[in-house]
Write an enzyme that holds these catalytic residues in place. Structure first.
Site, mmCIF file in Angstrom:
data_model
loop_
_atom_site.group_PDB
_atom_site.id
_atom_site.type_symbol
_atom_site.label_atom_id
_atom_site.label_comp_id
_atom_site.label_asym_id
_atom_site.label_seq_id
_atom_site.Cartn_x
_atom_site.Cartn_y
_atom_site.Cartn_z
ATOM 1 N N LYS A 215 30.546 29.617 115.348
ATOM 2 C CA LYS A 215 29.131 29.991 115.465
ATOM 3 C C LYS A 215 29.000 31.503 115.345
ATOM 4 C CE LYS A 215 26.283 31.266 118.504
ATOM 5 N NZ LYS A 215 25.443 32.211 117.726
ATOM 6 N N GLY A 268 32.376 39.098 122.450
ATOM 7 C CA GLY A 268 30.998 39.447 122.766
ATOM 8 C C GLY A 268 30.913 40.132 124.108
ATOM 9 N N THR A 270 30.627 40.911 128.169
ATOM 10 C CA THR A 270 31.376 40.446 129.339
ATOM 11 C C THR A 270 30.601 39.354 130.074
ATOM 12 O OG1 THR A 270 32.566 42.517 129.563
ATOM 13 C CG2 THR A 270 32.349 41.195 131.560
ATOM 14 N N ILE A 272 28.490 37.023 128.902
ATOM 15 C CA ILE A 272 28.601 35.722 128.228
ATOM 16 C C ILE A 272 30.057 35.250 128.244
ATOM 17 C CG2 ILE A 272 28.194 34.441 126.085
ATOM 18 C CD1 ILE A 272 25.629 35.270 127.586
ATOM 19 N N GLY A 273 30.995 36.178 128.221
ATOM 20 C CA GLY A 273 32.407 35.802 128.347
ATOM 21 C C GLY A 273 32.655 35.035 129.637
ATOM 22 N N GLU A 290 37.473 38.359 124.108
ATOM 23 C CA GLU A 290 37.534 39.774 123.720
ATOM 24 C C GLU A 290 36.156 40.343 124.028
ATOM 25 O OE1 GLU A 290 37.093 43.017 122.419
ATOM 26 O OE2 GLU A 290 37.030 42.216 120.375
ATOM 27 N N CYS A 324 33.503 47.451 120.188
ATOM 28 C CA CYS A 324 33.958 47.174 121.558
ATOM 29 C C CYS A 324 34.927 48.247 122.032
ATOM 30 C CB CYS A 324 34.565 45.784 121.650
ATOM 31 S SG CYS A 324 35.756 45.466 120.376
ATOM 32 N N GLU A 421 28.458 49.526 129.562
ATOM 33 C CA GLU A 421 28.626 49.570 128.107
ATOM 34 C C GLU A 421 27.252 49.735 127.456
ATOM 35 O OE1 GLU A 421 29.792 45.925 125.941
ATOM 36 O OE2 GLU A 421 31.280 47.188 124.928
HETATM 37 P P1 NAI Z 1 26.253 38.286 123.432
HETATM 38 O O1 NAI Z 1 27.542 38.329 124.156
HETATM 39 O O2 NAI Z 1 25.088 37.636 124.106
HETATM 40 O O3 NAI Z 1 26.457 37.565 122.015
HETATM 41 C C1 NAI Z 1 27.703 37.358 121.383
HETATM 42 C C2 NAI Z 1 27.761 35.939 120.838
HETATM 43 O O4 NAI Z 1 27.657 35.018 121.925
HETATM 44 C C3 NAI Z 1 26.618 35.575 119.876
HETATM 45 O O5 NAI Z 1 27.108 34.717 118.878
HETATM 46 C C4 NAI Z 1 25.657 34.831 120.775
HETATM 47 O O6 NAI Z 1 24.836 33.924 120.070
HETATM 48 C C5 NAI Z 1 26.621 34.076 121.675
HETATM 49 N N1 NAI Z 1 26.053 33.653 122.950
HETATM 50 C C6 NAI Z 1 25.046 34.236 123.665
HETATM 51 N N2 NAI Z 1 24.798 33.526 124.777
HETATM 52 C C7 NAI Z 1 25.650 32.471 124.789
HETATM 53 C C8 NAI Z 1 25.887 31.391 125.686
HETATM 54 N N3 NAI Z 1 25.180 31.246 126.818
HETATM 55 N N4 NAI Z 1 26.852 30.503 125.385
HETATM 56 C C9 NAI Z 1 27.595 30.640 124.268
HETATM 57 N N5 NAI Z 1 27.404 31.641 123.378
HETATM 58 C C10 NAI Z 1 26.451 32.555 123.640
HETATM 59 O O7 NAI Z 1 25.867 39.796 123.042
HETATM 60 P P2 NAI Z 1 24.418 40.363 122.614
HETATM 61 O O8 NAI Z 1 23.364 39.745 123.492
HETATM 62 O O9 NAI Z 1 24.271 40.223 121.168
HETATM 63 O O10 NAI Z 1 24.589 41.916 122.963
HETATM 64 C C11 NAI Z 1 24.349 42.402 124.283
HETATM 65 C C12 NAI Z 1 25.405 43.402 124.698
HETATM 66 O O11 NAI Z 1 26.673 42.784 124.712
HETATM 67 C C13 NAI Z 1 25.594 44.600 123.779
HETATM 68 O O12 NAI Z 1 24.698 45.611 124.041
HETATM 69 C C14 NAI Z 1 27.005 44.995 124.090
HETATM 70 O O13 NAI Z 1 27.050 45.781 125.255
HETATM 71 C C15 NAI Z 1 27.689 43.698 124.352
HETATM 72 N N6 NAI Z 1 28.405 43.223 123.161
HETATM 73 C C16 NAI Z 1 29.738 43.479 123.069
HETATM 74 C C17 NAI Z 1 30.438 43.106 121.943
HETATM 75 C C18 NAI Z 1 31.885 43.376 121.809
HETATM 76 O O14 NAI Z 1 32.433 43.307 120.720
HETATM 77 N N7 NAI Z 1 32.582 43.653 122.884
HETATM 78 C C19 NAI Z 1 29.770 42.476 120.798
HETATM 79 C C20 NAI Z 1 28.374 42.210 121.009
HETATM 80 C C21 NAI Z 1 27.744 42.591 122.143
HETATM 81 MG MG MG Z 2 23.071 37.967 124.571
#
Ligand code: NAI
Ligand code: MG
Length: 517
Positions: A215, A268, A270, A272-273, A290, A324, A421
């Site tokens: 996804k 993604g 932390t 949602i992780g 990660e 990240c 972050e």
């Molecule tokens: P996110 O962690 O919400 O999204 C990353 C992925 O997880 C996307 O594919 C999203 O659709 C999916 N996702 C979201 N909620 C989910 C759930 N409940 N169950 C399963 N999958 C889910 O990150 P977002 O909202 O795009 O960005 C917010 C903040 O997160 C950023 O400002 C940044 O600080 C951090 N982030 C860190 C990343 C990294 O590489 N470490 C990458 C993206 C965001």
């Molecule tokens: Mg999100």
């Protein structure tokens, strides 16, 4: 994926970035008709080797970050689409066509996919830039890295071996181990490196003989769908790779909690992780995470100040700071602090913001209006917490999700901007007195993804490296990535490693076989 950290501020245009990174320069023509047509298509998801709309028929808009305008739409997949995809992946995993395929044939399919990525290099580069916003030069680095990872990992398909062992119990025995694919992988990725992150999941899964449901992020699914077309063209068996687009709360959550998933790979935030680790506690799926970072850049007193300033700027401003491993906390020895901060601020003020496709673009827009607002809010928070703003330029395009690179100086340890972050082009900076003090502040973070040390004093560097709690430590560089070297973090930056042979362990199970004769 090869990320370029060093030398950012010296560069005149994206082409130079690409030359420095030693990747091919595409003959680029802005807004090609083919890519425009592709973006505007009636997009479908790739499930069981077929292209289909979401079962419920819903779609999501996607935006051009450089203008803020809607430029396409993708299927809004949900739990029913995830069910179909996981079923397809399970059937493909068990099919003789895939499970009995010779390693050399899996290797060849992956090499062929790398060829196709290279053949479609210009198109993928433009698509990535138009969907994500990043400068063309950065997309070139990314796409080149995707092909590089495919070639590196392809070779592992034929080198996955077990061992024989002499058991000590009485009698005659023959015992050995084999490595088997873990099964159906569910992968969820973010928007900062859409093709890069897709390849970090798809490639190890397919090389080890797993099958995968991926996804992509809802903001950036277009290039990943194109990659699925290339995988189809190469001829991976139906259902081996499935791509379901949609939101995190619908498609993502359904995938993370699906009982048919054997392993979850997530990149993604932390937060949602953590949600994903909870879901996996119920299904007992294996998990690699990660997650975020707040990586320190440590400049020792002996370092070449100009080079360190260039490096520090590259560490935070690469990919608009949406990395990240971004070097988002700068610690400079007090003797050279003023000089380095002034240099970094001057580099930041000199960066040209423009749509990623514009010639001479050095920094593109952020991914979305949400991220733009979030990052601007953090800058305000830092100012209200008492940080001083070392940057002063204010020119940026009128439309689009642009944020000027910003240096917040003289920050203190308890500030939110130092601990959270931000995920944008915002650097916090503070001076330090000695190595012990800087190690302490560097480690005073919930995150532990990466760090860099800038110094030519080998004794100091060797003493510091083991004391830094992070998965990656760079010295006199920041952000380079190579398929052969593991990538991942400690503490709230997650667990498990990607890239290198270490990544394959997460996609394999060991079977012990014992024969009595
Ligand atoms: P996110 O962690 O919400 O999204 C990353 C992925 O997880 C996307 O594919 C999203 O659709 C999916 N996702 C979201 N909620 C989910 C759930 N409940 N169950 C399963 N999958 C889910 O990150 P977002 O909202 O795009 O960005 C917010 C903040 O997160 C950023 O400002 C940044 O600080 C951090 N982030 C860190 C990343 C990294 O590489 N470490 C990458 C993206 C965001
Ligand atoms: Mg999100």
């Amino acid at each position: 994926m090869t990320l370029l950290g060093k030398g950012f501020g010296r560069l005149d245009d994206a082409e130079v970035i690409v030359k420095q990174a030693n990747v091919p320069v595409a003959e680029f023509e802005a807004y090609s008709a083919d890519v425009t047509a592709y973006i505007g298509r009636d997009h479908k998801m790739f499930i069981a080797g077929e292209w289909r709309h979401a079962v419920e028929g819903k779609t999501l808009p996607v935006f051009d970050p450089a203008t803020g305008n809607e430029h396409g739409h993708i299927p809004a997949g949900g739990p029913m689409d995830i069910d179909l995809a996981v079923d397809a992946a399970r059937r493909a995993f068990e099919s003789p066509e895939w499970s009995r395929m010779k390693p050399a044939d899996r290797q060849q399919l992956m090499l062929n996919l790398a060829d196709l990525v290279e053949k479609n290099f210009d198109e993928l580069v433009e698509l990535e830039t138009r969907d994500n916003g990043k400068p063309i030069g950065e997309s070139q680095i990314d796409v080149n890295g995707v092909a590089g990872l495919m070639r590196y990992m392809a070779g592992w398909a034929t080198k996955i071996d077990g061992r024989t062992t002499n058991v000590s119990v009485p009698g005659d025995h023959f015992a050995y181990t084999t490595k088997e694919p873990v099964g159906v992988v569910g992968a969820i990725i973010p928007w900062n490196f859409p093709l890069g992150m897709a390849s970090w999941k798809i490639v190890p899964a397919l090389v080890t003989g797993c099958t995968i449901v991926l996804k992509p992020a809802e903001q950036t699914s277009l290039s990943v769908l194109r990659l699925a077309e290339l995988a189809e063209e190469v001829g991976f068996p139906k259902g081996v790779l499935n791509v379901v687009t949609g939101t995190g709360t619908s498609a993502g959550a359904a995938l993370a909690s699906h009982p048919g998933i054997d392993k979850i790979a997530f990149t993604g935030s932390t937060g949602i992780g953590r949600t994903i680790a909870h879901a996996a506690a119920d299904t007992l799926a294996r998990v690699t995470l990660e997650l975020g970072g707040k990586s320190p850049v440590i400049v020792l007193a002996d370092s070449d100040t100009a080079a360190a300033a260039q490096g520090a700027a590259g560490a935070i401003f690469f990919n608009q700071g949406q990395v990240c491993t971004a070097g988002s906390r700068l610690y400079v020895h007090q003797d050279i602090y003023d000089e380095v901060i002034a240099d970094v601020a001057a580099i930041a003020d000199g960066i040209r913001l423009a749509p990623g496709v514009a010639p001479g673009c050095q920094m593109g827009p952020l991914i979305s209006s949400e991220q733009q607002v979030r990052v601007e809010d953090y800058i305000d928070i830092g100012i209200s917490e008492g940080a001083s703003v070392a940057t002063s330029a204010d020119s940026k395009p009128d439309a689009g999700f642009f944020v000027r690179p910003t240096v917040l100086a003289d920050t203190s340890d308890e500030m939110r901007v130092v601990n959270e972050e931000i995920f944008g082009p915002v650097l916090v900076a503070a001076p330090f007195k000695d190595e012990t003090a800087v190690i302490e502040v560097a480690n005073a973070s919930n995150f532990g993804l990466s760090a860099s040390i800038w110094s030519n004093d080998l004794r100091k560097v060797h003493r510091m490296v083991p004391r830094i709690r992070a998965g990656i430590v760079w010295v006199n560089t920041h952000n380079p990535v190579d398929p052969s070297l593991p990538f991942g973090g400690v503490k709230h930056s997650g667990y498990g490693r990607e890239l290198g042979p270490e990544q394959l362990d997460a996609y394999l199970e060991t079977k012990s076989v014992w024969m009595s004769y």
